[in-house]
Design a protein around this motif. Structure first.
Motif, PDB file in Angstrom:
ATOM      1  N   GLU A  61       0.663  -1.183  -0.226  1.00 36.85           N
ATOM      2  CA  GLU A  61      -0.102  -0.073   0.178  1.00 36.85           C
ATOM      3  C   GLU A  61       0.747   1.605   0.002  1.00 36.85           C
ATOM      4  OE1 GLU A  61      -3.786   0.158   2.562  1.00 36.85           O
ATOM      5  OE2 GLU A  61      -3.070  -2.383   2.527  1.00 36.85           O
TER       6      GLU A  61
ATOM      7  N   GLN B 217     -13.092  -8.652   1.703  1.00 42.52           N
ATOM      8  CA  GLN B 217     -12.530  -9.209   3.378  1.00 42.52           C
ATOM      9  C   GLN B 217     -11.191  -9.736   2.629  1.00 42.52           C
ATOM     10  OE1 GLN B 217     -13.844 -10.128   5.937  1.00 42.52           O
ATOM     11  NE2 GLN B 217     -14.611  -8.574   5.993  1.00 42.52           N
TER      12      GLN B 217
ATOM     13  N   GLY C 205      -7.971  -6.550   1.478  1.00 43.23           N
ATOM     14  CA  GLY C 205      -8.271  -5.295   3.279  1.00 43.23           C
ATOM     15  C   GLY C 205      -8.065  -4.252   2.251  1.00 43.23           C
TER      16      GLY C 205
ATOM     17  N   ARG D 172      -9.758   3.718  -2.674  1.00 45.49           N
ATOM     18  CA  ARG D 172      -8.609   4.806  -1.796  1.00 45.49           C
ATOM     19  C   ARG D 172      -7.765   5.642  -2.768  1.00 45.49           C
ATOM     20  NH1 ARG D 172      -5.803   1.891   1.561  1.00 45.49           N
ATOM     21  NH2 ARG D 172      -7.205   0.693   2.555  1.00 45.49           N
TER      22      ARG D 172
ATOM     23  N   ARG E 214       3.533  -0.204   8.122  1.00 44.16           N
ATOM     24  CA  ARG E 214       2.889   0.980   7.437  1.00 44.16           C
ATOM     25  C   ARG E 214       1.155   0.636   8.111  1.00 44.16           C
ATOM     26  NH1 ARG E 214       2.670   4.231   2.954  1.00 44.16           N
ATOM     27  NH2 ARG E 214       4.716   3.874   3.034  1.00 44.16           N
TER      28      ARG E 214
ATOM     29  N   THR F 257      -2.216   0.588   7.624  1.00 41.03           N
ATOM     30  CA  THR F 257      -3.666   0.653   7.230  1.00 41.03           C
ATOM     31  C   THR F 257      -4.603   1.016   7.419  1.00 41.03           C
ATOM     32  OG1 THR F 257      -3.366  -0.548   5.878  1.00 41.03           O
ATOM     33  CG2 THR F 257      -1.716   0.969   4.499  1.00 41.03           C
ATOM     34  N   PRO F 258      -5.937   1.650   6.811  1.00 40.96           N
ATOM     35  CA  PRO F 258      -7.175   0.698   7.072  1.00 40.96           C
ATOM     36  C   PRO F 258      -7.239  -0.171   6.248  1.00 40.96           C
ATOM     37  CG  PRO F 258      -7.121   3.349   5.863  1.00 40.96           C
ATOM     38  CD  PRO F 258      -5.881   2.791   6.152  1.00 40.96           C
ATOM     39  N   CYS F 259      -8.241  -0.973   7.297  1.00 41.89           N
ATOM     40  CA  CYS F 259      -8.249  -2.624   6.719  1.00 41.89           C
ATOM     41  C   CYS F 259      -9.870  -2.610   6.585  1.00 41.89           C
ATOM     42  CB  CYS F 259      -7.195  -3.205   7.778  1.00 41.89           C
ATOM     43  SG  CYS F 259      -8.023  -5.197   7.030  1.00 41.89           S
ATOM     44  N   ALA F 260     -10.056  -3.865   5.804  1.00 41.91           N
ATOM     45  CA  ALA F 260     -11.406  -3.646   5.469  1.00 41.91           C
ATOM     46  C   ALA F 260     -11.739  -5.350   5.864  1.00 41.91           C
ATOM     47  CB  ALA F 260     -11.496  -4.112   4.102  1.00 41.91           C
ATOM     48  N   ALA F 261     -10.681  -5.771   6.892  1.00 45.09           N
ATOM     49  CA  ALA F 261     -10.660  -7.315   7.236  1.00 45.09           C
ATOM     50  C   ALA F 261     -11.215  -7.269   8.291  1.00 45.09           C
ATOM     51  CB  ALA F 261      -9.727  -8.124   6.646  1.00 45.09           C
TER      52      ALA F 261
ATOM     53  N   TYR G 106       0.862  -3.688   8.447  1.00 46.56           N
ATOM     54  CA  TYR G 106       1.411  -5.227   8.079  1.00 46.56           C
ATOM     55  C   TYR G 106       2.679  -4.300   8.318  1.00 46.56           C
ATOM     56  CZ  TYR G 106       1.463  -1.972   3.077  1.00 46.56           C
ATOM     57  OH  TYR G 106       1.504  -1.410   2.781  1.00 46.56           O
TER      58      TYR G 106
ATOM     59  N   GLU H  77       6.228  -4.143   5.991  1.00 46.08           N
ATOM     60  CA  GLU H  77       6.768  -4.062   4.841  1.00 46.08           C
ATOM     61  C   GLU H  77       8.214  -5.071   4.243  1.00 46.08           C
ATOM     62  OE1 GLU H  77       7.267   0.034   4.805  1.00 46.08           O
ATOM     63  OE2 GLU H  77       5.344   0.073   2.773  1.00 46.08           O
TER      64      GLU H  77
ATOM     65  N   LEU I 125       7.092  -8.481   2.169  1.00 47.24           N
ATOM     66  CA  LEU I 125       5.441  -8.434   1.707  1.00 47.24           C
ATOM     67  C   LEU I 125       5.908  -9.226   0.134  1.00 47.24           C
ATOM     68  CD1 LEU I 125       3.417  -6.867   1.762  1.00 47.24           C
ATOM     69  CD2 LEU I 125       4.433  -5.026   0.008  1.00 47.24           C
TER      70      LEU I 125
ATOM     71  N   ARG J 163       1.562 -10.722   2.178  1.00 49.31           N
ATOM     72  CA  ARG J 163       1.802 -10.207   3.280  1.00 49.31           C
ATOM     73  C   ARG J 163       1.016 -10.692   4.919  1.00 49.31           C
ATOM     74  NH1 ARG J 163      -1.698  -4.644   2.269  1.00 49.31           N
ATOM     75  NH2 ARG J 163      -3.341  -5.783   2.381  1.00 49.31           N
TER      76      ARG J 163
ATOM     77  N   ARG K  19      -0.039  -9.103   8.684  1.00 47.53           N
ATOM     78  CA  ARG K  19      -0.469  -7.988   9.184  1.00 47.53           C
ATOM     79  C   ARG K  19      -0.764  -8.400  10.230  1.00 47.53           C
ATOM     80  NH1 ARG K  19      -3.730  -5.206   5.329  1.00 47.53           N
ATOM     81  NH2 ARG K  19      -3.891  -3.000   7.089  1.00 47.53           N
TER      82      ARG K  19
END
Lengths: 270, 702
Positions: A108, A149, A152, A158, B239, B241-245, B252, B254, B257, B261, B263
């Protein structure tokens, strides 16, 4: 270890966020074709070879979809729900790698770079319709919940969010993805278009109704501002079927008096 | 991912746990625990794990204080309080409402004794049995690994048969409950550092804040100190980051990687039995003993019909040691040289290494961080690969697992057939990016360095080849990985021709046991570089004129029929130099097309090296990319701009090591061409000379 005193006085070189090489800031500045200072700053952190290798689409040949060569899809198509679209780069092997690094590897750190590249497309879009500095909103193509999911993050969302921050646009999620389709890249052109049907739905029609206070609805319905302009962001344009379908859903769910114009904004055009 | 946080109570003791498949836990705890509560909301894995730790700590402390007599009544409140604290830490508005609910233990079938119930029970029992089998198999297959969730699921999917329930998460959870595996967050807060010793402890105590009594908090705020459980990188590689999971801003790593990943809310499955897992409920111990992959027990053939080779070596019938290690014949120079064709110097070093493996703590004066590490310092062209075989065999005959890690993929591919030939009786696994036997557990594993991240406490012997070469050099992640994949009782053997200064120093202070091979297998001294003083390369490239001081030795080398390596510091100098040399082709008396150049950016590099090997090229301009691993029987080496800071002493020694490698032409010529005479040039020559004199002293020279 020998003391390298001269290094104390030399400018610090940062590693290039993409290739990781400790690239000195480019000796001969390579032009960054973007006006906004923040994306410029981000792109100038790339090392010279990486920056040079970006295949910008500065002169789109197809005035509709923004492709760098003649585009048969757009001439063939009978009916179109989006107005025009603009793409930042050609989707060559290098760009494919970059996108894969971000999207599938999950690096990211590349997000701001891709967003800065998308800023190029946005500025081209503004050039295309200079009178409309007022895009009512910016939105993005959604991901299916399962995919979201796994990954992420939603790359289009974004990028759109980042862009909205730079250019003062208002980001609104307007679409939902209903079905979890196979990867687009594995399908033929025909099946893409067919499969796309019924994939999306609008979040809520309230967005477009008279009662809402959003800038989308013409608060003072003068002649000039009756058509709200909406930017729709996605990462790649291949056949345009995703963009077309999203635009169709958005226009369908809008009220007829304020039928929005949908502008596509894409990071790469294959 | 999000998990369930729950707690169980049995008698006076209670314990907090997390689950990725709660149904399994209900089955597991039925009959073992009295009550079970869970948090209704799912929690991100990282937070749930931290909450578990805090609750367990608190409860065990209270238990001790009360002498284990009375059980706490307000354990639900405890759970809520700890979670609220943890969730609230990151954000402004603390977690609004938390619900803790009671869970019925056992599988939910509450019919009365009719037929339906009986049938249901039968299927349930069948289900449970298959779950137990799957969990046991998962424990065996994942032993010694550290895998992300996707990798673990993929492994189980590849190796397990379909009948063993497709629900891999359930199998993992059951295996974790029995203590065979650990399920953790891949990125977690760093465990607090061990107490300081000596000067540092003194300095810490004399800190002004300490003296004034203001230093209640540690120096660095704790929430910064995250680290990656897989690659060991600290918070500077994280790093957020906003995580959707998990719906949080989660970090996570780096650094690793490229290997998937890792995290904060990502699951890491570690195939190492938990310590203290058995201490809680004694009646679960019987279960553990039947489930944990004990070495005494061979898995039944019905369980693993096709994949016997994938299991750890002790289980596989073909590898059973024929004699116990104490009865193994002591290695002597005679039988080593007979069996493996080693030279006297190689024999001597190998025997030292073998002695160390059998009896480690004899030669070091004091234990240090290198305590189970041995350095095999062999000059270029000494025949390191041949010396590896006896070491590997020594470990394999004991039924141990060995790993050979090399920096590059092509080395792995080149070594694999040689190892197959040398040690044919042991199962081998070859790992590199894109290799096919990713999930095999061979007795002997040959891998590129990055693959080591996927192991934890798996090997009895870890051999690291070329530890000063590119990927290891200055990469703490790979050092961490190399340490992590070794069993606690295992050994690391480092192989190098040019160990880094730090290791050389440790050897000199007798902190690091070491065996030196100061001579090449053909028993001639290493060629000592000669100095050629001529202007810098760029200067005469611009003038398009070769300096005479370079031209003359080049002519001599070609006249004697040697092939020539010309090393230059930068990739961009290769092409112009090739052009210039081609103009001099007639003076050098070779065909222009016999001159070529290569670099890391060259797509045809492998072809050119092959051409150079089969004599169709006689002069190759190259960068440091060819400083290792290329053997040309009759070759001379010219290093241009040897004073360039890109060439450190180690790489100068390596480049000089390209000359005189065959017994047919042991006296190759090496030249350092530079306008200046630098420390690294001097120290490289000093290293070569000292090795030569050591060889002479020990009488290895012919």
């Amino acid at each position: 270890m020998p003391l390298n005193i001269s290094s104390w006085f030399s400018p610090t070189t940062k590693a290039c966020p993409i290739c990781g090489r400790a690239g000195a800031p480019a000796a001969s500045p390579i032009a960054i074709p973007i006006r906004h200072p923040e994306p410029r700053k981000i792109l100038s952190s790339l090392c010279a070879p990486c920056r040079k290798a970006i295949p910008w689409i500065s002169n789109p040949v197809c005035r509709i979809c923004g492709r760098a060569e003649r585009c048969e899809d757009c001439t063939r198509r009978q009916q179109r729900n989006y107005t025009v679209s603009r793409c930042a780069v050609r989707y060559d092997y290098l760009m494919k790698d970059w996108l894969a690094l971000y999207k599938y590897r999950g690096n990211e750190g590349l997000e701001s770079i891709l967003a800065a590249m998308l800023a190029f497309a946005y500025e081209r879009l503004c050039e295309y319709s200079p009178q409309s500095h007022s895009f009512a909103a910016i939105t993005s193509v959604p991901l299916a919940p399962e995919r979201l999911q796994d990954r992420g993050f939603n790359q289009a969302e974004r990028l759109a969010l980042q862009l909205s921050r730079w250019y003062g646009l208002s980001y609104r999620p307007m679409l939902l993805r209903l079905r979890h389709t196979e990867k687009q890249s594995l399908k033929t052109r025909r099946s893409r278009v067919v499969d796309m049907r019924g994939n999306f739905s609008a979040v809520s029609s309230e967005l477009f109704s008279h009662s809402s206070t959003l800038p989308l609805s013409p608060a003072a319905p003068t002649a000039a501002s009756t058509t709200p302009r909406i930017i729709l962001v996605d990462d790649i344009y291949t056949t345009g079927s995703t963009l077309e379908e999203c635009a169709r859903v958005l226009r369908q769910s809008a009220i007829p008096e304020a039928l929005p114009e949908i502008y596509g904004l894409l990071w790469a055009r294959s | 991912m999000k998990v369930v946080l729950y707690a169980v109570k049995s008698g006076a003791s209670q314990r907090a746990l997390l689950s990725i498949a709660l149904e399994v836990d209900k089955v597991f705890w039925s009959g073992k625990a009295d009550r079970m509560i869970r948090l209704s909301e799912l929690l991100p894995l990282g937070i749930a794990e931290e909450a578990c730790n805090r609750l367990t700590e608190q409860w065990s402390k209270e238990n001790e204080e009360k002498g284990g007599r009375e059980a706490r009544q307000d354990w639900m409140e405890d759970v809520k309080r700890v979670v609220r604290l943890l969730v609230g830490e990151g954000k402004e508005p603390a977690c609004p409402t938390l619900w803790v609910e009671e869970v019925a233990i056992g599988s939910e079938c509450s019919y009365d004794g009719d037929e339906e119930y009986l049938a249901d029970r039968a299927t349930h029992r069948h289900h449970e049995e298959s779950l137990v089998k799957a969990a046991r198999l998962a424990g065996i297959l994942l032993a010694g690994r550290s895998l992300l969730r996707e990798e673990a699921v993929q492994l189980l999917g590849d190796v397990m048969l379909a009948e063993h329930s497709a629900d891999y998460l359930a199998a993992l959870q059951f295996a974790a409950l029995t203590g065979a595996l650990q399920l953790t967050a891949a990125v977690a807060p760093k465990p607090s550092a061990p107490p300081l010793h000596g000067f540092r402890a003194l300095a810490e105590r004399l800190r002004p804040a300490q003296l004034l009594g203001l230093a209640a908090a540690p120096r660095r705020p704790d929430n910064l100190a995250l680290y990656c459980r897989r690659c060991g990188s600290g918070h500077d590689k994280m790093r957020r980051t906003p995580c959707a999971a998990c719906g949080q801003a989660c970090a996570y790593c780096e650094a690793c990687l490229t290997m998937g990943r890792s995290r904060q809310c990502g699951l890491l499955v570690i195939g190492v039995p938990q310590t203290g897992a058995t201490s809680f409920f004694t009646n679960s111990q019987t279960l553990i003993s039947t489930l944990a992959p004990s070495h005494a027990q061979t898995p039944s053939p019905t369980l693993v019909p096709a994949h016997a080779s994938a299991l750890s070596p002790a289980h596989t019938p073909g590898h059973a040691p024929t004699s116990s290690p104490t009865h193994a014949p002591a290695p002597t120079p005679e039988n080593l040289s007979e069996r493996w064709g080693l030279s006297p110097a190689q024999c001597q070093a190998t025997i030292t290494a073998l002695q160390y493996l059998n009896n480690p703590h004899r030669n070091t004066s004091k234990p240090s961080k290198h305590s189970s590490t041995f350095l095999l310092w062999a000059v270029t062209g000494a025949g390191k690969t041949e010396m590896i075989f006896p070491l590997l065999e020594a470990v394999l005959t004991r039924g141990g697992r060995a790993l050979l890690a090399t920096p590059r993929r092509d080395v792995v591919l080149e070594l694999a057939p040689r190892l197959a030939k040398a040690l044919p009786n042991y199962s081998r696994t070859v790992l590199y990016g894109g290799s096919t036997d990713r999930w095999e557990n061979g007795a002997l594993t040959l891998a590129t360095t990055h693959q080591l991240l996927r192991f934890q406490e798996a090997f009895d012997l870890v051999l690291i080849d070329e530890l000063d070469a590119f990927p290891y050099h200055n990469d703490p992640m790979l050092h961490y990985a190399a340490n992590k994949c070794r069993k606690k009782s295992g050994f690391t053997v480092l192989l190098s021709a040019t160990p880094p200064l730090q290791l050389q120093r440790a050897v000199a202070r007798r902190r690091l046991p070491c065996a030196r091979v100061p001579v090449r297998y053909h028993r001639h001294p290493l060629p000592v570089p000669q100095r050629l003083a001529f202007p810098a390369l760029n200067q005469w490239l611009r003038k398009q004129k070769l300096p005479n001081k370079l031209l003359k030795p080049l002519q001599r080398s070609i006249k004697r029929g040697a092939q020539v390596f010309l090393f230059v510091p930068y990739v961009r100098q290769v092409e112009p130099l090739v052009k210039l040399l081609r103009r001099y082709a007639s003076i050098l008396n070779i065909a222009p097309h016999a001159i070529d150049g290569t670099s890391s950016k060259d797509a045809e590099r492998n072809d050119k090296v092959t051409f150079f090997r089969d004599h169709s090229l006689s002069l190759l301009v190259t960068t440091t990319i060819l400083e290792r691993g290329v053997t040309i029987p009759k070759s001379d080496v010219f290093i241009l701009d040897a004073g360039n800071p890109l060439f450190d002493a180690a790489s100068l020694v390596q480049m000089a090591g390209r000359a005189g490698r065959s017994s047919a032409d042991p006296f190759g010529l090496v030249y350092f061409g530079a306008p200046v005479w630098t420390t690294s040039q001097r120290s490289s020559i000093q290293q070569i000379r000292s090795m030569n004199s050591l060889a002479k002293q020990q009488g290895y020279l012919q």
